[in-house]
Design an enzyme around this catalytic site. Structure first.
Site, PDB file in Angstrom:
ATOM      1  N   CYS A 241     -19.197   2.004   8.673  1.00  0.00           N
ATOM      2  CA  CYS A 241     -18.471   1.271   9.716  1.00  0.00           C
ATOM      3  C   CYS A 241     -17.212   2.093   9.991  1.00  0.00           C
ATOM      4  CB  CYS A 241     -18.113  -0.129   9.218  1.00  0.00           C
ATOM      5  SG  CYS A 241     -17.030  -1.021  10.340  1.00  0.00           S
TER       6      CYS A 241
ATOM      7  N   CYS B   2     -16.502  -9.309   5.354  1.00  0.00           N
ATOM      8  CA  CYS B   2     -15.816  -8.052   5.061  1.00  0.00           C
ATOM      9  C   CYS B   2     -14.593  -8.335   4.181  1.00  0.00           C
ATOM     10  CB  CYS B   2     -15.346  -7.391   6.349  1.00  0.00           C
ATOM     11  SG  CYS B   2     -16.639  -7.272   7.586  1.00  0.00           S
TER      12      CYS B   2
ATOM     13  N   CYS C  93       0.843  -1.203   0.000  1.00  0.00           N
ATOM     14  CA  CYS C  93       0.000   0.000   0.000  1.00  0.00           C
ATOM     15  C   CYS C  93       0.878   1.253   0.000  1.00  0.00           C
ATOM     16  CB  CYS C  93      -0.909  -0.010   1.222  1.00  0.00           C
ATOM     17  SG  CYS C  93      -1.990   1.425   1.287  1.00  0.00           S
TER      18      CYS C  93
ATOM     19  N   CYS D  31       0.631  -0.155  10.328  1.00  0.00           N
ATOM     20  CA  CYS D  31       0.131  -1.136   9.362  1.00  0.00           C
ATOM     21  C   CYS D  31       1.229  -1.999   8.746  1.00  0.00           C
ATOM     22  CB  CYS D  31      -0.635  -0.412   8.258  1.00  0.00           C
ATOM     23  SG  CYS D  31      -1.397  -1.563   7.108  1.00  0.00           S
TER      24      CYS D  31
ATOM     25  N   CYS E 230       0.455   4.578   7.076  1.00  0.00           N
ATOM     26  CA  CYS E 230      -0.175   4.432   8.396  1.00  0.00           C
ATOM     27  C   CYS E 230       0.812   3.682   9.299  1.00  0.00           C
ATOM     28  CB  CYS E 230      -1.480   3.666   8.265  1.00  0.00           C
ATOM     29  SG  CYS E 230      -2.577   4.380   7.008  1.00  0.00           S
TER      30      CYS E 230
ATOM     31  N   CYS F 235     -19.431  -6.187   3.561  1.00  0.00           N
ATOM     32  CA  CYS F 235     -18.711  -4.954   3.890  1.00  0.00           C
ATOM     33  C   CYS F 235     -17.407  -4.929   3.105  1.00  0.00           C
ATOM     34  CB  CYS F 235     -18.426  -4.937   5.396  1.00  0.00           C
ATOM     35  SG  CYS F 235     -17.553  -3.452   5.943  1.00  0.00           S
TER      36      CYS F 235
ATOM     37  N   ARG G 145     -17.731  -3.265  17.755  1.00  0.00           N
ATOM     38  CA  ARG G 145     -16.977  -4.475  17.393  1.00  0.00           C
ATOM     39  C   ARG G 145     -15.614  -4.535  18.060  1.00  0.00           C
ATOM     40  NH1 ARG G 145     -17.033  -4.529  11.639  1.00  0.00           N
ATOM     41  NH2 ARG G 145     -19.181  -5.090  12.023  1.00  0.00           N
TER      42      ARG G 145
HETATM   43  S1  SF4 Z   1      -4.082   1.010   6.992  1.00  0.00           S
HETATM   44 FE1  SF4 Z   1      -2.519  -0.068   5.775  1.00  0.00          FE
HETATM   45  S2  SF4 Z   1      -3.625  -0.791   3.967  1.00  0.00           S
HETATM   46 FE2  SF4 Z   1      -4.911   0.791   4.915  1.00  0.00          FE
HETATM   47  S3  SF4 Z   1      -4.360   2.711   3.893  1.00  0.00           S
HETATM   48 FE3  SF4 Z   1      -3.048   2.566   5.739  1.00  0.00          FE
HETATM   49  S4  SF4 Z   1      -1.157   1.536   4.987  1.00  0.00           S
HETATM   50 FE4  SF4 Z   1      -2.750   1.189   3.437  1.00  0.00          FE
END
Ligand code: SF4
Length: 335
Positions: free
Chosen positions: A189, A97, A53, A60, A57, A129, A261
Site C-alpha cells: 500500500c 489498518c 516519533c 506530521c 516528516c 494492514c 484510496r
Molecule cells: S509520518 Fe509521522 S509518524 Fe510517520 S515516520 Fe514521519 S513523523 Fe513519524
C-alpha cells in the site's frame, strides 16, 4: 536516466497534463473495465501508538521535532485493538489498518504485541494492514506469517522533493522497506500527499516511482495535506479539488487493478468533489471520525454519501472468496 525510463516518464507526464475532463473520462472508463464502480472499500485506521516519533516528516502531527500539542500514547493493548477491530467489522469495514508512530520496527516485546494484534484482526475476517515505519526482511516475513494482508509505506512525493519534506530518512530507505514487504508476499500500500509545496514535476516523479516499484502497489492512498499548526507545513494553502481529481485519475489509469484510496483531506471535500473522485476511479476510503490524529467524516456522513451516490461497501478478499465459494456451491447444487 536511461532512454527507456525517459520514454516512460514522458508518457506519464503526457497523461498527467491531459485536459482534466479527458482524463476523468479515460479514468472512469478504465475504472469500469476493472472494478464494479458502485463498490467502495471501507477501511478503518487505528493509531496503535501515537506521537513521539523520531522522524521529522514536515506534515506530521506525530513528529517529536514539532510542538503540535498532540497527546502521546504508548502502544495499545491487544484487547483494546481487538475491541476496536470488532467495532469496525460490525460497522461495515472490510480492512483494518493499524498505525504506529515509529521510525522503524524494533524486534522485542512491542513488535511481538503487534504480531498478536495482526492475528486477532485477521481472525475477524477483515483484511489487515499495518504502517509501522521501516522494517527489515525478517520482520516482514513475521508479519506475513501472522496474517498481514498489506503494509502501508508511502513515498509521499517525488524523490527530488523528498528532502524538502523529511531529512531523517531517505527515499531509498522507503523503497527498501517496500521491497521487503513485496518479497514477503504482503500487498504493498503506497501513495503520496498533495499540497506539500511540490511541483507538477514532483507529482509526475511520484507516479513514475510508484510505477517502478518492484511489486506494483495493491492500494494507493491519495492524500491532500491537512495542515497541522506547529509543523513546518502548517501554513500551506489547501490543495484544490482539481489537483486531487487529477492525481486520482492518473493513479487509476496507471494502476487499473489497484484500490485508489481517498485518504487524508477528505473531511474538507463536499459530496460533489468526492463524487468526482469516485468517478475518476477512487474506490476506497477510510471510515471513522478521525484519521490517526486529524478530523475525518464520521460513519453517518459516509453512509449518507453512499446512499446519495448509490455506492456500497466492497467485501474483503476473504468475504469475496466466500461469496465465490457460495456461488460455486449454488451452481453445483443447481439452486
Ligand atoms: S509520518 Fe509521522 S509518524 Fe510517520 S515516520 Fe514521519 S513523523 Fe513519524
Amino acid at each position: 536516466m536511461h532512454a527507456e525510463e525517459s520514454t516512460h516518464r514522458n508518457a506519464i507526464a503526457a497523461l498527467f497534463k491531459k485536459p482534466i475532463l479527458d482524463l476523468i473520462y479515460r479514468a472512469a472508463t478504465v475504472h469500469r473495465t476493472h472494478h464494479d464502480p458502485r463498490q467502495v472499500q471501507v477501511c478503518t485506521l487505528l493509531s496503535i501508538k501515537t506521537g513521539g516519533c523520531s522522524e521529522n516528516c514536515g506534515y506530521c502531527s506525530q513528529s517529536a521535532h514539532f510542538d503540535t500539542g498532540l497527546a502521546r500514547q504508548d502502544l495499545l493493548s491487544v484487547a483494546a485493538v481487538q475491541q476496536a477491530a470488532e467495532r469496525a467489522a460490525a460497522s461495515g469495514s472490510t480492512r483494518f489498518c493499524m498505525g504506529a508512530a515509529w521510525r522503524q520496527v524494533r524486534d522485542g516485546a512491542e513488535f511481538d504485541r503487534v504480531l498478536e494484534m495482526v492475528r486477532c484482526v485477521a481472525a475477524t475476517g477483515m483484511e489487515v494492514c499495518c504502517t509501522l515505519g521501516m522494517l527489515n526482511a525478517a520482520q516482514a516475513q513475521k508479519l506475513k506469517a501472522a496474517g498481514l494482508t498489506a503494509y502501508n509505506h508511502n513515498l509521499d512525493t517525488g524523490e527530488n522533493y523528498y528532502s524538502e519534506v523529511v531529512t531523517t530518512h531517505t527515499y531509498q530507505d522507503r523503497i527498501a522497506t517496500i521491497e521487503h514487504v513485496g518479497r514477503a508476499g504482503i500487498s504493498v500500500c503506497c501513495g503520496g500527499i498533495l499540497g506539500l509545496g511540490e511541483s507538477d514535476d514532483d507529482r509526475i516523479d511520484l507516479l513514475c516511482a510508484l510505477a517502478q516499484l518492484p511489486t506494483p502497489p495493491e492500494s494507493i492512498p491519495v492524500n491532500a495535506l491537512v495542515p497541522i499548526a506547529g509543523t513546518p507545513l502548517g501554513d500551506r494553502e489547501p490543495t484544490s479539488v482539481w489537483e486531487l481529481v487529477r492525481m486520482v485519475a492518473c493513479a487509476r489509469i496507471l494502476f487499473p487493478e489497484a484500490m485508489v484510496r481517498l485518504s487524508a483531506g477528505r473531511d474538507a471535500l463536499p459530496a460533489t468533489a468526492q463524487a468526482l473522485c469516485f468517478l475518476a476511479g477512487a474506490n476506497s476510503i477510510f471510515s471513522g471520525d478521525k484519521l490517526l490524529t486529524t478530523p475525518h467524516p464520521g460513519a453517518d456522513a459516509d453512509q449518507a454519501l453512499f446512499d446519495l451516490l448509490d455506492l456500497e461497501a466492497r467485501p474483503s478478499h476473504e468475504q469475496s472468496s466466500e461469496l465465490v465459494d457460495q456461488r460455486e456451491e449454488t451452481i453445483v447444487d443447481g439452486s
